[in-house]
Design a protein around this motif. Structure first.
Motif, PDB file in Angstrom:
ATOM      1  N   PRO A   1       2.979  42.771  18.916  1.00  7.68           N
ATOM      2  CA  PRO A   1       4.388  42.020  19.202  1.00  7.68           C
ATOM      3  C   PRO A   1       4.251  41.173  20.610  1.00  7.68           C
ATOM      4  CG  PRO A   1       4.830  44.340  18.639  1.00  7.68           C
ATOM      5  CD  PRO A   1       3.082  44.081  19.167  1.00  7.68           C
TER       6      PRO A   1
ATOM      7  N   ILE B   1      10.645  39.182  24.553  1.00  5.29           N
ATOM      8  CA  ILE B   1      11.017  39.820  23.457  1.00  5.29           C
ATOM      9  C   ILE B   1      10.206  40.814  22.655  1.00  5.29           C
ATOM     10  CG2 ILE B   1      12.000  39.399  21.099  1.00  5.29           C
ATOM     11  CD1 ILE B   1      13.807  37.179  22.372  1.00  5.29           C
ATOM     12  N   GLY B   2       8.768  40.040  22.657  1.00  4.39           N
ATOM     13  CA  GLY B   2       7.974  40.929  21.996  1.00  4.39           C
ATOM     14  C   GLY B   2       7.543  42.282  22.665  1.00  4.39           C
TER      15      GLY B   2
ATOM     16  N   LEU C   1      10.459  44.599  21.800  1.00  5.51           N
ATOM     17  CA  LEU C   1      10.102  45.258  20.606  1.00  5.51           C
ATOM     18  C   LEU C   1       8.911  46.264  20.538  1.00  5.51           C
ATOM     19  CD1 LEU C   1      10.912  42.232  18.217  1.00  5.51           C
ATOM     20  CD2 LEU C   1      12.107  44.275  18.703  1.00  5.51           C
TER      21      LEU C   1
ATOM     22  N   PHE D   1       9.635  49.569  22.074  1.00  5.96           N
ATOM     23  CA  PHE D   1      10.669  50.420  21.268  1.00  5.96           C
ATOM     24  C   PHE D   1       9.718  50.958  20.271  1.00  5.96           C
ATOM     25  CE2 PHE D   1      13.010  50.690  17.452  1.00  5.96           C
ATOM     26  CZ  PHE D   1      14.113  51.231  17.820  1.00  5.96           C
ATOM     27  N   ASN D   2       8.948  50.116  19.815  1.00  8.54           N
ATOM     28  CA  ASN D   2       7.956  50.942  18.468  1.00  8.54           C
ATOM     29  C   ASN D   2       7.016  51.779  18.848  1.00  8.54           C
ATOM     30  OD1 ASN D   2       6.808  50.950  15.819  1.00  8.54           O
ATOM     31  ND2 ASN D   2       5.524  49.328  16.305  1.00  8.54           N
TER      32      ASN D   2
END
Length: 113
Positions: free
Chosen positions: A55, A83-84, A87, A90-91
């Motif tokens: 991401p 942002i990537g 994310l 979080f993933n």
């Protein structure tokens, strides 16, 4: 001073030989579990790495494309890279938490056997 000989089971094994056999079986099971744990740990490291890297790189690539086609006062590359990365982290956290729950459940199941 004289001890009674231990009663033999139907298969002709003494209580001592049964205990030795059970301990040997537990030891073999533990050795297999360690090997599985090592490989699953390495696999998890790879999964976490890719789940963060992909991401982040996709966000950076999209940001570069947007900066070339739609230049502005702010950097799309930096914003989408962040942002990537968010994310991806979080993933990765989601996958690690899920694996942790599965490992705890397996350990609880093994202790009850």
């Amino acid at each position: 001073m004289s001890e009674k000989p231990k009663a033999k089971s139907a298969a002709g094994e003494t209580e001592f030989s049964q205990q030795v056999g059970e301990k040997a079986a537990r030891k073999l099971k533990a050795q297999r579990h360690v090997t599985q744990t090592v490989w699953s740990g390495l696999g998890m490291m790879g999964l976490v790495g890719w789940s963060v890297a992909v991401p982040t790189l996709l966000g950076a690539a999209l940001g570069i494309w947007l900066d070339r086609h739609y230049p502005g006062s702010h950097s799309w590359t930096l914003m989408l890279l962040a942002i990537g990365l968010g994310l991806g982290c979080f993933n990765a956290w989601h996958w690690v938490a899920k694996e942790g729950r599965e490992i705890r459940e397996q350990e609880e199941n093994n202790h009850h056997e």
